[in-house]
Motif scaffolding. Structure first.
Motif, short mmCIF file in Angstrom:
data_model
loop_
_atom_site.label_atom_id
_atom_site.label_comp_id
_atom_site.label_asym_id
_atom_site.label_seq_id
_atom_site.Cartn_x
_atom_site.Cartn_y
_atom_site.Cartn_z
N VAL A 323 -31.76 -25.83 -29.95
CA VAL A 323 -31.87 -25.88 -31.51
C VAL A 323 -32.13 -24.62 -32.00
CG1 VAL A 323 -33.64 -27.10 -33.20
CG2 VAL A 323 -32.79 -28.30 -31.22
N THR A 324 -31.50 -24.26 -33.22
CA THR A 324 -31.95 -23.36 -33.98
C THR A 324 -32.56 -23.52 -35.27
OG1 THR A 324 -29.72 -23.47 -35.16
CG2 THR A 324 -29.80 -22.09 -33.05
N GLY A 325 -33.42 -22.83 -35.84
CA GLY A 325 -33.98 -23.06 -37.25
C GLY A 325 -34.55 -21.73 -37.63
N ILE A 326 -34.92 -21.85 -39.05
CA ILE A 326 -35.50 -20.57 -39.59
C ILE A 326 -36.92 -20.88 -40.04
CG2 ILE A 326 -35.34 -19.48 -41.90
CD1 ILE A 326 -32.33 -20.19 -41.85
N GLY A 327 -37.12 -21.84 -40.73
CA GLY A 327 -38.58 -22.15 -41.26
C GLY A 327 -39.75 -22.60 -40.36
N ALA A 328 -40.94 -22.50 -40.65
CA ALA A 328 -42.17 -23.00 -39.79
C ALA A 328 -42.16 -24.53 -39.61
CB ALA A 328 -43.24 -22.53 -40.44
N LEU A 343 -33.88 -17.18 -35.48
CA LEU A 343 -33.24 -16.14 -35.94
C LEU A 343 -34.04 -14.81 -36.12
CD1 LEU A 343 -31.24 -18.42 -38.78
CD2 LEU A 343 -30.84 -17.86 -36.61
N GLY A 344 -33.53 -13.74 -35.58
CA GLY A 344 -34.51 -12.62 -35.70
C GLY A 344 -34.52 -11.91 -37.18
N GLN A 345 -33.60 -11.94 -37.98
CA GLN A 345 -33.74 -11.48 -39.50
C GLN A 345 -34.20 -12.41 -40.33
OE1 GLN A 345 -29.40 -10.42 -40.60
NE2 GLN A 345 -29.40 -9.14 -38.88
N TYR A 346 -34.08 -13.89 -40.54
CA TYR A 346 -34.54 -14.36 -41.62
C TYR A 346 -35.33 -15.68 -40.74
CZ TYR A 346 -30.98 -12.01 -44.26
OH TYR A 346 -30.20 -11.03 -44.80
N GLY A 347 -35.63 -15.45 -39.71
CA GLY A 347 -36.34 -16.61 -39.03
C GLY A 347 -37.93 -16.36 -39.23
N ALA A 348 -38.83 -17.52 -39.31
CA ALA A 348 -40.30 -17.55 -39.42
C ALA A 348 -40.80 -16.67 -38.21
CB ALA A 348 -40.88 -18.62 -39.68
N ASP A 349 -41.85 -15.93 -38.29
CA ASP A 349 -42.40 -15.27 -37.11
C ASP A 349 -42.90 -16.61 -36.03
OD1 ASP A 349 -42.16 -13.16 -38.28
OD2 ASP A 349 -43.95 -12.66 -39.26
N ILE A 350 -43.59 -17.52 -36.78
CA ILE A 350 -44.00 -18.37 -35.77
C ILE A 350 -42.89 -19.11 -34.82
CG2 ILE A 350 -43.79 -20.61 -37.33
CD1 ILE A 350 -46.63 -21.60 -36.23
#
Length: 469
Positions: A323-328, A343-350
């Motif tokens: 699974v890939t995702g961006i937001g928390a 995602l390393g550039q636009y993914g959430a830190d959590i």
């Protein structure tokens, strides 16, 4: 409206934030000819902000009034179909009347705008509606308002109910159209996944027609008769099913339709499913759809709950789920996946903190490249172990004969250790660095419970050279 900031590197102003937010920022700076950071963000201080949620279908921000104003400005952006239906007026501009002329937004104009959004979606464009509203100062609870007995959570809930019920005097400012360019490496990566037996499914919150058009462009949905021949005819049925379940929220844009009939048509003729379809589909039926190896699937307008349900059903299948995702909001989905990719550039830190893999370039082709390297590494490990194990029966034979028959030892222990250190060290290391073979991405995925590095078939091949690894 923009949750991002600037970093000053030499003379270059770089915006940090989500790509859509950065695109909106650049558009507004080009449209107004002024710096958003200086002219707007400093003039309108933020009082309250809410991110996009699947209930209101939009995000909004409450800004402080300027001097001399006795009202609050609410800025909203979100799903066009929903936000257009809640707007009562349209803010227009013309050479005669100038900018900022309000006119009532009729039902016909709303339907025309929604049809325009659907047409833009078929052309792979992403649409975002932008609106505003003016509210009295005492609508929200703030420490500076004084005398309010309600809490911020209660005021937020009251605002959401008024927004969903269409009780706010919303003014439609316009529709921002964004283009999502497809990376050149993605279609080839999808093609490799098909040959390797890897099923790729798209889950997004974007417009269904936008998701389907992009899926056809990159190859997730093939342009055959099963997917493309009925997409245009069933798009209206898709809109009817979506709108029929939200009639109470958007009374101006909805017409009643039979959900069961639309669902049956959708599941048998096309590859596009939305949250409205999933809500009337049983787990058994949905699991059968997910288990089909030849069905290309695209899920649009999904909520985090829908994604969690899909991953839960996929986990019941004898497969590994990545699974890939961006937001928390994707964090609960991460926890149930076999492989979590952030995602390393636009993914959430959590998401980065709870993932297994971080994509530094945010490129889907990097995932496929990682799968290929993993298969090469697995094959090289089997080759190295096979070479090492193949010499052990010959080395053990003198000791077995000496113990059972009483024959004299043909080699001492020191000799056997010397053979192992010299002959069995460097060749396995060389095998471990072999490159990919031509068929590595043409094989079916292996079953974790059956195909391991060391198995019974593998030992038979290594010891007796009878079977294929």
């Amino acid at each position: 409206m923009f949750t991002l900031y600037f970093t000053h590197l030499s003379t270059v102003r770089k915006a940090i934030g989500k790509p859509s937010e950065v695109a909106l920022l650049r558009f507004m700076e080009a449209f107004t000819g002024a710096s958003i950071e200086l002219n707007y963000q400093r003039q309108y201080g933020k009082r309250l902000e809410a991110i996009f949620n699947c209930r209101t279908k939009c995000s909004f921000k409450i800004v402080q009034p300027r001097e001399g104003e006795n009202r609050l400005l609410v800025c909203l952006k979100g799903e066009p179909e929903t936000l257009i239906g809640r707007c009562q007026h349209l803010l227009t501009s013309s050479p005669s009347s100038g900018f900022g002329t309000l006119k009532p937004l009729s039902y016909a104009e709303q339907e025309a705008l929604v049809a325009l959004v659907r047409d833009l979606g078929r052309r792979k464009f992403r649409s975002i509606a932008v609106a505003q509203a003016y509210l009295p100062l005492d609508f929200f609870f703030f420490p500076s308002s004084g005398g309010s007995s309600s809490s911020p959570e209660e005021d937020m809930g009251r605002f959401n109910e008024a927004l969903i019920g269409g009780q706010l005097p919303l003014q439609l400012l316009g529709i921002v159209v964004l283009e999502n360019p497809v990376r050149m490496s993605v279609p080839e990566a999808i093609f490799k996944c098909r040959n390797a037996g890897i099923k790729v499914m798209m889950t997004t919150a974007d417009h269904p027609q936008t998701a389907l058009s992009i899926a056809k462009t990159v190859g997730i949905v093939l342009g055959g008769s099963h997917s493309s021949s009925s997409s245009s005819s069933s798009s209206e049925e898709l809109h009817k099913l979506e709108t029929s379940q939200e009639t109470t929220q958007r009374p101006l844009l909805h017409t009643s339709a039979s959900s069961s009939t639309s669902l049956n048509t959708k599941t048998t003729t096309t590859n596009l499913y939305t949250s409205a379809h999933l809500s009337v589909t049983s787990d058994r039926r949905l699991a059968a759809i997910l288990a089909s190896p030849t069905t290309d699937l695209v899920f649009a307008r999904l909520s985090p709950e829908d994604k969690l349900r899909l991953v839960g059903l996929c986990r019941r299948l004898p497969r590994s789920i990545a699974v890939t995702g961006i937001g928390a909001a994707d964090l609960p989905v991460y926890e149930r996946a076999s492989v979590r990719i952030a995602l390393g550039q636009y993914g959430a830190d959590i998401c980065k903190a709870n993932c297994d893999v971080v994509l530094l370039d945010d490129n889907f082709a990097s995932i496929v490249h990682g799968i290929e390297e993993g298969r090469v590494l697995f094959d090289n490990m089997k080759k190295s172990l096979c070479y090492t194990l193949s010499s052990k029966p010959v080395e053990l034979l003198p000791y077995v004969l000496a113990f059972t028959v009483g024959m004299p030892k043909m080699a001492s222990s020191i000799t056997i250790m010397a053979i192992d250190l010299v002959a069995d060290n460097f060749p396995p290391i060389a095998l471990g660095y072999e490159g990919a073979e031509g068929h590595v991405m043409l094989e079916r995925p292996r079953y974790l419970r059956k195909e391991r590095v060391v198995s019974c078939e593998y030992v038979c091949f290594a010891f007796f050279l009878r079977k294929r690894v």
